[in-house]
Write a protein that holds these residues in place. Structure first.
Motif, PDB file in Angstrom:
ATOM      1  N   ALA A 195       7.289   1.936   6.126  1.00 53.60           N
ATOM      2  CA  ALA A 195       6.643   1.133   5.091  1.00 53.60           C
ATOM      3  C   ALA A 195       7.563   0.007   4.608  1.00 53.60           C
ATOM      4  O   ALA A 195       7.115  -1.105   4.331  1.00 53.60           O
ATOM      5  CB  ALA A 195       6.242   2.020   3.920  1.00 53.60           C
ATOM      6  N   THR A 196       8.867   0.302   4.505  1.00 43.33           N
ATOM      7  CA  THR A 196       9.840  -0.723   4.093  1.00 43.33           C
ATOM      8  C   THR A 196       9.941  -1.818   5.140  1.00 43.33           C
ATOM      9  O   THR A 196      10.007  -3.011   4.816  1.00 43.33           O
ATOM     10  CB  THR A 196      11.224  -0.079   3.863  1.00 43.33           C
ATOM     11  OG1 THR A 196      11.132   0.834   2.771  1.00 43.33           O
ATOM     12  CG2 THR A 196      12.283  -1.127   3.555  1.00 43.33           C
ATOM     13  N   ARG A 197       9.969  -1.422   6.406  1.00 42.64           N
ATOM     14  CA  ARG A 197      10.038  -2.390   7.512  1.00 42.64           C
ATOM     15  C   ARG A 197       8.829  -3.333   7.477  1.00 42.64           C
ATOM     16  O   ARG A 197       8.970  -4.556   7.610  1.00 42.64           O
ATOM     17  CB  ARG A 197      10.090  -1.647   8.838  1.00 42.64           C
ATOM     18  CG  ARG A 197      10.255  -2.535  10.057  1.00 42.64           C
ATOM     19  CD  ARG A 197      10.336  -1.710  11.336  1.00 42.64           C
ATOM     20  NE  ARG A 197      11.521  -0.877  11.368  1.00 42.64           N
ATOM     21  CZ  ARG A 197      11.512   0.446  11.197  1.00 42.64           C
ATOM     22  NH1 ARG A 197      10.361   1.079  10.958  1.00 42.64           N
ATOM     23  NH2 ARG A 197      12.628   1.139  11.242  1.00 42.64           N
ATOM     24  N   LYS A 198       7.660  -2.770   7.271  1.00 40.11           N
ATOM     25  CA  LYS A 198       6.432  -3.560   7.229  1.00 40.11           C
ATOM     26  C   LYS A 198       6.441  -4.528   6.052  1.00 40.11           C
ATOM     27  O   LYS A 198       6.114  -5.722   6.196  1.00 40.11           O
ATOM     28  CB  LYS A 198       5.220  -2.621   7.132  1.00 40.11           C
ATOM     29  CG  LYS A 198       3.888  -3.330   7.051  1.00 40.11           C
ATOM     30  CD  LYS A 198       2.742  -2.321   6.930  1.00 40.11           C
ATOM     31  CE  LYS A 198       1.399  -3.036   6.760  1.00 40.11           C
ATOM     32  NZ  LYS A 198       0.288  -2.049   6.601  1.00 40.11           N
ATOM     33  N   LEU A 199       6.830  -4.048   4.882  1.00 41.38           N
ATOM     34  CA  LEU A 199       6.812  -4.867   3.674  1.00 41.38           C
ATOM     35  C   LEU A 199       7.855  -5.981   3.728  1.00 41.38           C
ATOM     36  O   LEU A 199       7.610  -7.107   3.278  1.00 41.38           O
ATOM     37  CB  LEU A 199       7.055  -3.985   2.443  1.00 41.38           C
ATOM     38  CG  LEU A 199       7.007  -4.676   1.074  1.00 41.38           C
ATOM     39  CD1 LEU A 199       5.645  -5.325   0.851  1.00 41.38           C
ATOM     40  CD2 LEU A 199       7.307  -3.668  -0.031  1.00 41.38           C
ATOM     41  N   ALA A 200       9.026  -5.688   4.283  1.00 44.99           N
ATOM     42  CA  ALA A 200      10.109  -6.675   4.333  1.00 44.99           C
ATOM     43  C   ALA A 200       9.720  -7.914   5.124  1.00 44.99           C
ATOM     44  O   ALA A 200      10.273  -9.003   4.900  1.00 44.99           O
ATOM     45  CB  ALA A 200      11.361  -6.039   4.930  1.00 44.99           C
ATOM     46  N   LYS A 201       8.773  -7.772   6.036  1.00 43.56           N
ATOM     47  CA  LYS A 201       8.306  -8.907   6.835  1.00 43.56           C
ATOM     48  C   LYS A 201       7.377  -9.831   6.048  1.00 43.56           C
ATOM     49  O   LYS A 201       7.116 -10.961   6.484  1.00 43.56           O
ATOM     50  CB  LYS A 201       7.569  -8.394   8.079  1.00 43.56           C
ATOM     51  CG  LYS A 201       8.419  -7.569   9.028  1.00 43.56           C
ATOM     52  CD  LYS A 201       7.572  -7.027  10.168  1.00 43.56           C
ATOM     53  CE  LYS A 201       8.391  -6.153  11.122  1.00 43.56           C
ATOM     54  NZ  LYS A 201       7.568  -5.592  12.212  1.00 43.56           N
ATOM     55  N   GLU A 202       6.896  -9.359   4.887  1.00 47.88           N
ATOM     56  CA  GLU A 202       5.857 -10.093   4.155  1.00 47.88           C
ATOM     57  C   GLU A 202       6.351 -10.763   2.877  1.00 47.88           C
ATOM     58  O   GLU A 202       5.598 -11.510   2.252  1.00 47.88           O
ATOM     59  CB  GLU A 202       4.723  -9.123   3.780  1.00 47.88           C
ATOM     60  CG  GLU A 202       4.114  -8.368   4.952  1.00 47.88           C
ATOM     61  CD  GLU A 202       3.144  -7.282   4.502  1.00 47.88           C
ATOM     62  OE1 GLU A 202       3.069  -7.038   3.276  1.00 47.88           O
ATOM     63  OE2 GLU A 202       2.466  -6.690   5.365  1.00 47.88           O
ATOM     64  N   VAL A 203       7.602 -10.510   2.480  1.00 52.47           N
ATOM     65  CA  VAL A 203       8.049 -10.949   1.149  1.00 52.47           C
ATOM     66  C   VAL A 203       9.262 -11.880   1.233  1.00 52.47           C
ATOM     67  O   VAL A 203       9.889 -12.045   2.282  1.00 52.47           O
ATOM     68  CB  VAL A 203       8.400  -9.726   0.270  1.00 52.47           C
ATOM     69  CG1 VAL A 203       7.177  -8.843   0.080  1.00 52.47           C
ATOM     70  CG2 VAL A 203       9.538  -8.927   0.896  1.00 52.47           C
ATOM     71  N   ASP A 204       9.592 -12.490   0.090  1.00 55.91           N
ATOM     72  CA  ASP A 204      10.741 -13.403   0.002  1.00 55.91           C
ATOM     73  C   ASP A 204      12.022 -12.665  -0.355  1.00 55.91           C
ATOM     74  O   ASP A 204      13.122 -13.135  -0.054  1.00 55.91           O
ATOM     75  CB  ASP A 204      10.482 -14.467  -1.080  1.00 55.91           C
ATOM     76  CG  ASP A 204       9.185 -15.216  -0.857  1.00 55.91           C
ATOM     77  OD1 ASP A 204       8.951 -15.642   0.279  1.00 55.91           O
ATOM     78  OD2 ASP A 204       8.401 -15.350  -1.816  1.00 55.91           O
ATOM     79  N   ILE A 205      11.873 -11.535  -1.036  1.00 57.53           N
ATOM     80  CA  ILE A 205      13.024 -10.752  -1.488  1.00 57.53           C
ATOM     81  C   ILE A 205      12.622  -9.281  -1.520  1.00 57.53           C
ATOM     82  O   ILE A 205      11.474  -8.954  -1.838  1.00 57.53           O
ATOM     83  CB  ILE A 205      13.492 -11.226  -2.894  1.00 57.53           C
ATOM     84  CG1 ILE A 205      14.665 -10.356  -3.392  1.00 57.53           C
ATOM     85  CG2 ILE A 205      12.361 -11.261  -3.883  1.00 57.53           C
ATOM     86  CD1 ILE A 205      15.280 -10.852  -4.703  1.00 57.53           C
ATOM     87  N   MET A 206      13.561  -8.402  -1.169  1.00 59.78           N
ATOM     88  CA  MET A 206      13.314  -6.964  -1.219  1.00 59.78           C
ATOM     89  C   MET A 206      14.292  -6.309  -2.186  1.00 59.78           C
ATOM     90  O   MET A 206      15.489  -6.615  -2.167  1.00 59.78           O
ATOM     91  CB  MET A 206      13.491  -6.322   0.157  1.00 59.78           C
ATOM     92  CG  MET A 206      12.300  -6.453   1.087  1.00 59.78           C
ATOM     93  SD  MET A 206      10.861  -5.448   0.621  1.00 59.78           S
ATOM     94  CE  MET A 206      11.469  -3.782   0.830  1.00 59.78           C
TER      95      MET A 206
END
Length: 274
Positions: A195-206
């Protein structure tokens, strides 16, 4: 700021179970830090009177002892049972599984190889169940420097990355006569990482929330950085730095398996207020 939560994050089954055990104990003593989150440990102490013991010498007759989620070395558990104390084993079932595998495989003469961090309490616990010397490696390159016997059994620390575990498994199958591979990576760990891998591709900052000494939280940070260079690890909202968010529009938020939801929500509200 717009904040997007990962599809899977936070407390896993084993941690939820351990927290409930500690809360019900009302004044129990955890042998070693119950989980790798100092804020939650402090909450258990202040609200439920749960104290922490780091050694057998700190325990006294009549104590209600709770064995940490990561497990403890086999000899320590035997010593506890010889004392006049009540013992509740909160070791995560995903940790007792590799303990049993290591015990069985070493008794059958297999060389035990663990993919993990040798200083991590979970790995120390699992190692103690082997009747023969154990090899612990953090990556494939470390393994290549070790002497591999003909018959080997491979397990993993529950919070490691599956892809790196498979690299090690493939190497062993090519150089050993017989290789037994046991996938002991926790399902919750895999789901949180994916889930983290997927989300990191969509955002400007994690932003990853969790204890700084938590292995699974560190793994989430490493994964996030692969896809989002502006990724940060914090324990709570007090660690946020406004400069991180300059020029950013969307923030991804995930959390380690030892991070309680009340901390995650505090962080989410603080970021949204920027």
């Amino acid at each position: 700021m717009e904040v997007r939560l990962a599809e899977s994050y936070g407390f896993c089954f084993g941690v939820k179970r351990a927290i409930k055990i500690a809360e019900r104990s009302r004044g129990g003593v955890t042998f070693g830090a119950l989980i790798h989150n100092p804020k939650e440990i402090e909450r258990l102490k202040n609200s439920f009177g749960v104290r922490l013991a780091q050694s057998l010498n700190e325990l006294k007759s009549g104590d209600q002892v709770i064995v940490r989620t990561h497990g403890i070395p086999k000899n320590d558990l035997l010593s506890l049972r010889q004392k006049n104390i009540s013992i509740t084993d909160a070791t995560c079932p995903y940790v007792t599984k590799p303990q049993k595998i290591v015990e069985e495989m070493s008794d059958q003469g297999y060389q035990i190889i663990i993919f993990g961090d040798i200083d991590h309490p979970e790995v120390k616990s699992v190692m103690s169940y082997s009747s023969t010397p154990v090899i612990v490696v953090g990556n494939l390159e470390e393994l290549k420097e070790k002497k591999i016997l003909k018959r080997v059994a491979l397990i993993s620390q529950t919070t490691k990355q599956t892809s790196k575990f498979l690299e090690i498994a493939h190497f062993l199958m090519c150089c050993a006569y017989e290789t037994r591979v046991f996938n002991t990576i926790c399902n919750a760990t895999f789901q949180n990482q994916d889930a983290t891998r997927k989300l990191a591709k969509e955002v400007d900052i994690m932003v990853i929330v969790g204890g700084l000494t938590s292995s699974n939280t560190q793994q989430l940070l490493n994964i996030a950085k692969e896809y989002c260079k502006d990724s940060y690890l914090i324990e709570d909202e007090k660690n946020l730095n406004k400069k991180w968010f300059v020029g950013k529009k969307i923030c991804g938020l995930s959390a380690g398996a030892s991070t309680p939801d009340w901390i995650i929500q505090n962080v989410k509200r603080a970021i949204e207020a920027l």
